[in-house]
Design an enzyme around this catalytic site. Structure first.
Site, PDB file in Angstrom:
ATOM      1  CD  GLU A  41      -2.496  -1.285   2.734  1.00 35.74           C
ATOM      2  OE1 GLU A  41      -2.106  -0.539   3.659  1.00 35.74           O
ATOM      3  OE2 GLU A  41      -3.405  -2.115   2.873  1.00 35.74           O
ATOM      4  N   PRO A  42       1.705   1.461  -1.013  1.00 37.79           N
ATOM      5  CG  PRO A  42       2.907   1.408  -3.022  1.00 37.79           C
ATOM      6  CD  PRO A  42       1.893   0.638  -2.220  1.00 37.79           C
ATOM      7  N   GLY A  43       2.101   4.986  -0.654  1.00 37.67           N
ATOM      8  CA  GLY A  43       1.484   6.279  -0.957  1.00 37.67           C
ATOM      9  C   GLY A  43       2.566   7.282  -1.285  1.00 37.67           C
ATOM     10  CE1 TYR A  64       1.809  14.297  10.831  1.00 39.25           C
ATOM     11  CE2 TYR A  64       2.060  15.344   8.694  1.00 39.25           C
ATOM     12  CZ  TYR A  64       1.336  14.562   9.568  1.00 39.25           C
ATOM     13  OH  TYR A  64       0.136  14.051   9.163  1.00 39.25           O
ATOM     14  CB  CYS A  94      -3.579  34.617  11.969  1.00 42.61           C
ATOM     15  SG  CYS A  94      -4.055  35.749  10.663  1.00 42.61           S
ATOM     16  CD  GLU A  95      -2.877  28.867  13.988  1.00 42.55           C
ATOM     17  OE1 GLU A  95      -2.124  28.419  14.879  1.00 42.55           O
ATOM     18  OE2 GLU A  95      -4.101  28.972  14.105  1.00 42.55           O
ATOM     19  CE1 TYR A 100      -0.736  10.445   3.518  1.00 43.28           C
ATOM     20  CE2 TYR A 100       1.614  10.306   3.048  1.00 43.28           C
ATOM     21  CZ  TYR A 100       0.412   9.690   3.292  1.00 43.28           C
ATOM     22  OH  TYR A 100       0.342   8.324   3.304  1.00 43.28           O
TER      23      TYR A 100
HETATM   24  N1  LLP Z   1      -1.617   1.935   4.431  1.00 44.21           N
HETATM   25  C1  LLP Z   1      -2.147   2.400   5.580  1.00 44.21           C
HETATM   26  C2  LLP Z   1      -3.052   1.555   6.343  1.00 44.21           C
HETATM   27  C3  LLP Z   1      -1.831   3.692   6.025  1.00 44.21           C
HETATM   28  O1  LLP Z   1      -2.352   4.149   7.153  1.00 44.21           O
HETATM   29  C4  LLP Z   1      -0.938   4.501   5.247  1.00 44.21           C
HETATM   30  C5  LLP Z   1      -0.579   5.852   5.675  1.00 44.21           C
HETATM   31  C6  LLP Z   1      -0.421   3.971   4.049  1.00 44.21           C
HETATM   32  C7  LLP Z   1      -0.768   2.681   3.676  1.00 44.21           C
HETATM   33  C8  LLP Z   1       0.507   4.745   3.135  1.00 44.21           C
HETATM   34  O2  LLP Z   1       1.715   5.018   3.740  1.00 44.21           O
HETATM   35  P1  LLP Z   1       2.904   5.736   2.906  1.00 44.21           P
HETATM   36  O3  LLP Z   1       3.416   4.752   1.874  1.00 44.21           O
HETATM   37  O4  LLP Z   1       2.349   6.959   2.297  1.00 44.21           O
HETATM   38  O5  LLP Z   1       3.924   6.023   3.934  1.00 44.21           O
HETATM   39  N2  LLP Z   1       0.141  12.713   6.774  1.00 44.21           N
HETATM   40  C9  LLP Z   1       1.399  12.080   7.136  1.00 44.21           C
HETATM   41  C10 LLP Z   1       1.443  10.632   6.733  1.00 44.21           C
HETATM   42  C11 LLP Z   1       0.312   9.814   7.319  1.00 44.21           C
HETATM   43  C12 LLP Z   1       0.353   8.387   6.865  1.00 44.21           C
HETATM   44  C13 LLP Z   1      -0.907   7.699   7.240  1.00 44.21           C
HETATM   45  N3  LLP Z   1      -1.020   6.374   6.765  1.00 44.21           N
HETATM   46  C14 LLP Z   1       2.537  12.883   6.484  1.00 44.21           C
HETATM   47  O6  LLP Z   1       2.271  13.884   5.824  1.00 44.21           O
HETATM   48  O7  LLP Z   1       3.709  12.538   6.656  1.00 44.21           O
END
Ligand code: LLP
Length: 425
Positions: free
Chosen positions: A279-281, A322, A347-348, A376
């Site tokens: 599940e890469p994002g 973060y 304004c933060e 993100y």
């Molecule tokens: N699968 C699940 C169940 C997840 O909760 C996530 C991310 C992913 C896959 C994808 O993860 P990735 O490959 O993108 O690392 N907003 C934060 C990141 C939150 C990630 C939440 N879950 C940021 O901007 O760093």
């Protein structure tokens, strides 16, 4: 190979100078490179030829990117009815979609079952009776995987570490077998696999290896007990090197690649006979996007110079939330002569995109690009301070398209009620 380079002094996305885009659309604007996403998806597909690569929609669920990834072959990891709807609009078949999340409404569960998803990943045993009830109401069996918290420290920011024992996500490994025994009590639930996601922006192999070993062990035990599992879903989490823009030759840090991941993980799960899902994002889309903002003015304080941009935490909240690092690059190349904090207009006091950055001389009206903002970024954008969200643009080669227009001041008022009849005002 990177999508963003200077061409004759202008920062360009592929072959399109970003100046051309802001010249037509104004700022702020998100710009994404389709080639970069293709290269990154290609690296995963080559490293994991038999795996199901379910792009994590939460990283960026803009329809154009999801549709592009679908055409490249990606499935979808969704966490809400809205993301499922995007996946369907992008043409992702239910069979290539996993439904995650730690709080699913009945309507979302029903949409997932009716959409024929490959797996609904349950975050808690307490979720199972509701999954079963919705399945029964629909007269269907629901495919279910339990998310396991393996108790592994991914060595990342505490807000994005989910595999540690104290995290709110998943079922502790020690309780996993009991959870599957409970799952087996519901005839309407079909146990399809095991799942873990230990966190995000992970830059070491060790935590992935530990997790996969624990998950594979569990799967072996469950299959010995007769569970007809088919899926080993190891989540996302691969990090990127947000600092690479400062690296001169040779790069100081080598980011972990899908090839490294496959080399370490595939031999450990080869005997299981399970379909691997990832599940890469971030690692697919973060480096493919920038947020371009315009310099409103420079403010010369007693000991700090600040570059005030027309966009900030409202469009990209990662630095504020973060303390995340994003490189900032001028659209027009120049020799650095200025050290400044780059701040947003909200304004933060946390609306700081970057501190102590070396930049060329800047004037009101110049533009800066906040790098690696493809993941993100837009999905966490808000209307804070009643600012419209930026437009989104995709680039391929020398062409570009607006795939989502900027919101407008008028648009922000749409649907709202100011004066209520009968309230006596
Ligand atoms: N699968 C699940 C169940 C997840 O909760 C996530 C991310 C992913 C896959 C994808 O993860 P990735 O490959 O993108 O690392 N907003 C934060 C990141 C939150 C990630 C939440 N879950 C940021 O901007 O760093």
């Amino acid at each position: 190979m990177t999508a963003f380079t200077y061409r004759q002094g202008d920062l360009a996305c592929e072959q399109v100078p970003l100046r051309e885009i802001v010249g037509q659309l104004g700022s702020p604007v998100y710009v994404y490179s389709l080639d970069e996403i293709e290269r990154r998806y290609g690296a995963y597909a080559a490293a994991f030829p038999d795996a199901l690569i379910c792009y994590a929609y939460k990283a960026n669920s803009s329809l154009a990117l999801c549709t592009w990834l679908r055409t490249l072959g990606a499935g979808a990891d969704v966490v809400s009815g809205g993301e499922l709807r995007v996946a369907q609009a992008a043409g992702v078949p239910g069979g290539l979609t996993v439904f995650n999340g730690n709080g699913k409404s009945d309507a979302e569960i029903a949409a997932a079952i009716e959409g024929g998803v490959l797996s609904i990943n349950a975050d808690a045993v307490e979720e199972l009776p509701r999954l079963a009830a919705v399945a029964e109401r629909l007269g269907r069996r629901a495919p279910v995987t339990i998310r396991i918290n393996p108790g592994v420290d991914p060595h990342t920011h505490r807000h994005i570490a989910t595999g540690v024992t104290s995290s709110q996500f998943g079922v502790a490994l020690a309780q996993a077998e009991a959870a599957y025994a409970h799952l087996a009590e519901f005839p309407g639930l079909d146990p399809v696999g095991v799942h873990s996601h230990i966190g995000s922006q992970i830059t070491e192999l060790g935590p992935f290896v530990e997790t996969v070993d624990r998950l594979a062990d569990l799967a072996r035990r469950l299959m010995r007990q007769g569970f007809p599992l088919r899926l080993l879903d190891i989540g996302g989490g691969l990090g990127i090197d947000y600092h690479r823009w400062e690296n001169t030759d040779p790069p100081t840090t080598q980011p972990l690649t899908p090839t490294d991941l496959a080399g370490a993980l595939l031999p450990r799960v080869a005997d299981l006979g399970l379909r691997l899902a990832l599940e890469p994002g971030r690692s697919l889309v973060a480096p493919a996007g920038v947020l371009v903002g315009q310099v409103l003015h420079l403010k010369h304080g007693a000991d700090t110079t600040r570059v005030v941009l027309d966009t900030g935490m409202n469009a990209l909240i990662r630095p504020s939330l973060y303390e995340a690092y994003h490189a900032v690059s001028p659209l027009k190349a120049g020799t650095p002569s200025l050290t400044a904090d780059v701040v947003g207009p909200n304004c933060e006091s946390s609306d700081v995109i970057g501190r102590g950055r070396r930049l060329p001389a800047l004037r009101s009206g110049d533009y800066l690009a906040v790098m690696d903002a493809g993941a993100y970024g837009y999905p966490l954008a808000s209307n804070y301070n009643s600012r419209p969200r930026p437009a989104e643009v995709v680039v391929r080669g020398d062409r570009w398209w607006t795939v989502r227009p900027a919101e407008t001041w008028e648009g922000l008022l749409q649907g709202q009620v100011g004066v209520m009849e009968g309230m006596g005002n």
